[in-house]
Scaffold this active site. Structure first.
Site, PDB file in Angstrom:
ATOM      1  N   LYS A 126      48.849  45.317  35.613  1.00 43.06           N
ATOM      2  CA  LYS A 126      47.707  45.186  37.073  1.00 43.06           C
ATOM      3  C   LYS A 126      47.646  46.385  37.654  1.00 43.06           C
ATOM      4  O   LYS A 126      48.514  47.464  37.063  1.00 43.06           O
ATOM      5  CB  LYS A 126      48.392  44.655  38.111  1.00 43.06           C
ATOM      6  CG  LYS A 126      48.171  44.077  39.164  1.00 43.06           C
ATOM      7  CD  LYS A 126      46.853  42.260  39.026  1.00 43.06           C
ATOM      8  CE  LYS A 126      46.142  42.286  40.060  1.00 43.06           C
ATOM      9  NZ  LYS A 126      45.644  41.300  39.757  1.00 43.06           N
ATOM     10  N   ASP A 166      40.336  42.371  41.201  1.00 38.68           N
ATOM     11  CA  ASP A 166      40.600  42.091  42.390  1.00 38.68           C
ATOM     12  C   ASP A 166      40.385  41.878  43.664  1.00 38.68           C
ATOM     13  O   ASP A 166      39.556  42.709  44.437  1.00 38.68           O
ATOM     14  CB  ASP A 166      42.337  42.567  42.056  1.00 38.68           C
ATOM     15  CG  ASP A 166      43.643  41.189  42.676  1.00 38.68           C
ATOM     16  OD1 ASP A 166      43.720  40.843  41.776  1.00 38.68           O
ATOM     17  OD2 ASP A 166      44.127  41.003  43.904  1.00 38.68           O
TER      18      ASP A 166
HETATM   19  O1  2IT Z   1      44.663  38.462  39.350  1.00 39.64           O
HETATM   20  C1  2IT Z   1      43.739  38.044  38.102  1.00 39.64           C
HETATM   21  O2  2IT Z   1      44.896  36.999  37.334  1.00 39.64           O
HETATM   22  C2  2IT Z   1      42.900  38.693  38.788  1.00 39.64           C
HETATM   23  N1  2IT Z   1      43.095  39.701  39.751  1.00 39.64           N
HETATM   24  C3  2IT Z   1      41.917  38.968  37.189  1.00 39.64           C
HETATM   25  C4  2IT Z   1      42.171  40.344  36.534  1.00 39.64           C
HETATM   26  C5  2IT Z   1      40.503  40.235  34.751  1.00 39.64           C
HETATM   27  O3  2IT Z   1      41.474  40.446  34.348  1.00 39.64           O
HETATM   28  O4  2IT Z   1      40.068  39.206  34.876  1.00 39.64           O
END
Ligand code: 2IT
Length: 445
Positions: A126, A166
């Site tokens: 993340k 996100d």
């Molecule tokens: O919280 C999540 O699963 C997302 N923001 C999507 C992450 C992604 O790599 O598609």
């Protein structure tokens, strides 16, 4: 709480002082996998929990950029590369003033289990920045994205770490980030997901988190012989996740009566459907982070500074941000007859609210409910690797299949002796097993 769990949590707290959100996420997982962990001594011997709660790598960097007035601005950028046991680090980028190291560590930790649940080969990561997109011009957004990628590019790659969007990072931002990566590396690769359809994006990716959440809720309702037909739903947020959820819920016969933003919430007793759903995209594009204009356009009531959980509904689906539904909210919902809470936001409920809801009604956590977003990101990676694009139906069918499988996993690991499904436990153990086995197979690295 078991004394041994307390002791374990104390050691995590000592290492991560003041990181409340991260500690909240870790505690929820540790509490629910603890018995299972004790029954499998090979996990304990390999110190799997100690290793899983420590990110493999934390990258923090300065992001200097110049605003439209010619003034220098400085933000902080992050990428938490949490766990690569199952595949390249994978997870979104969040641009929001509330972004901190603790917040992103909680999200990266959760992402590891979520990605494991999808059964696709993705590790957990993340990232993001405390940059606030509210009120920024398009050129400011572009300059910020370019500055952010000018450092991030050296840490990511299609086989290393694949970020996505996100909160505060949608199609426009992914485009700018992709363009800068391509320029710096001189490579056109699937290094980001959530891309535009013209340059390697997947159909259904924008809808995936919301669609997946509704497919998951449909499976939950099936276990008690119910359907979405005629159900009243309260949704919070008005961004990408809320949009997809409203669209699919309405398609399956439910009535969504609320939306919310930082300014308050909208109650539309007629139901949010048709052009009102499209209007959510328009609202988002204004970059003003408000929902009140909905009422000026379509009617309904606007409740300034309030959350939608005071409305009488059958189902509540938080779609905005962590800890947006607390114990009092859960009590109010339950007293008003709400029978199901499904977190489409990551850790949308406080620990107390989640505990209460799973005791009294049906409750499912974000890492199961919202896994459809990252699942279709995984499918975007597959399509990029094959240099092919699947049809809408193919992606949607795969998404449905993945969400149904996640539900089956939750039932498998979370069914209590009294027959009730504890979705928190099911999702945590289900996500944990695969990561733990892969870590053990790969040795102490
Ligand atoms: O919280 C999540 O699963 C997302 N923001 C999507 C992450 C992604 O790599 O598609």
């Amino acid at each position: 709480m078991d004394a041994k769990i307390k002791e374990f949590m104390e050691s995590v707290r000592m290492k991560n002082p003041g990181e409340d959100e991260f500690l909240q996420a870790v505690e929820e997982v540790v509490e629910t996998v603890w018995d299972f962990y004790q029954e499998n001594p090979h996990y304990k011997k390999a110190k799997i929990l100690e290793r899983m709660t420590e990110p493999e790598r934390v990258i923090m960097f300065r992001v200097p950029w110049i605003d439209d007035n010619g003034e220098v601005q400085v933000n902080r950028g992050y990428r938490i590369e949490f766990n690569s046991a199952l595949g390249p680090y994978k997870g979104g980028l969040r641009f929001h003033p509330s972004v901190t190291l603790s917040g992103l560590k909680f999200l990266g930790f959760e992402q590891t289990f979520k990605n494991s649940l999808t059964s696709l080969p993705m590790g957990g990561g993340k990232g993001g920045s405390d940059f606030n997109p509210k009120g920024k011009s398009d050129t400011e957004i572009m300059r910020f994205c370019q500055a952010f990628m000018s450092e991030l590019f050296r840490h990511i790659g299609p086989n290393t770490d694949v970020p996505a969007g996100d909160i505060g990072v949608g199609g426009r931002e992914i485009g700018y980030l992709f363009g800068q990566y391509k320029k710096l590396k001189n490579e056109f690769t699937g290094v980001l997901t959530g891309k535009g359809l013209e340059y390697g994006g997947s159909l259904i990716r924008p809808e995936a988190t919301g669609f997946g959440a509704i497919y998951f809720v449909r499976e939950m309702l099936k276990t008690v012989g119910e359907t979405l037909e005629g159900k009243t739903i309260a949704v919070s947020g008005f961004g990408n996740v809320a949009w997809g959820a409203v669209k699919k819920a309405v398609e399956l016969g439910a009535k969504v009566v609320t939306l919310s933003g930082p300014d308050g919430y909208v109650h539309d007793p007629e139901g949010i459907s048709g052009e009102k759903i499209d209007y959510m995209l328009e609202l988002r594009a204004t970059n003003m982070d408000v929902v009140e204009p909905y009422v000026e356009r379509f009617g309904g009531e606007f409740h300034a500074g309030k959350k939608p959980w005071e409305q009488k509904v059958d189902i509540a689906i938080p779609c905005a941000i962590q800890n947006e539904l607390n114990e009092e909210d859960a009590k109010t919902l339950i007293a008003n007859g709400c029978a199901l809470i499904a977190e489409a936001s990551n850790m949308g409920c406080t620990a107390e609210a989640a505990f209460l809801a799973s005791e009294k009604i049906m409750f499912a956590p974000g890492k199961a409910v919202n896994a459809g977003g990252v699942a279709v990101s995984g499918l975007e990676m597959s399509q990029n690797s094959m240099r092919l694009n699947w049809h809408e139906q193919e992606v949607d069918d795969r998404l449905k299949h993945i969400m149904t499988n996640i539900h089956t996993t939750c039932v498998k690991f979370g069914t209590d002796p009294n027959g009730k499904v504890n979705y928190i436990k099911g999702a945590n153990i289900g996500g944990f097993v695969k990561v733990a086995e892969a870590m053990i197979a790969q040795g102490v690295v």
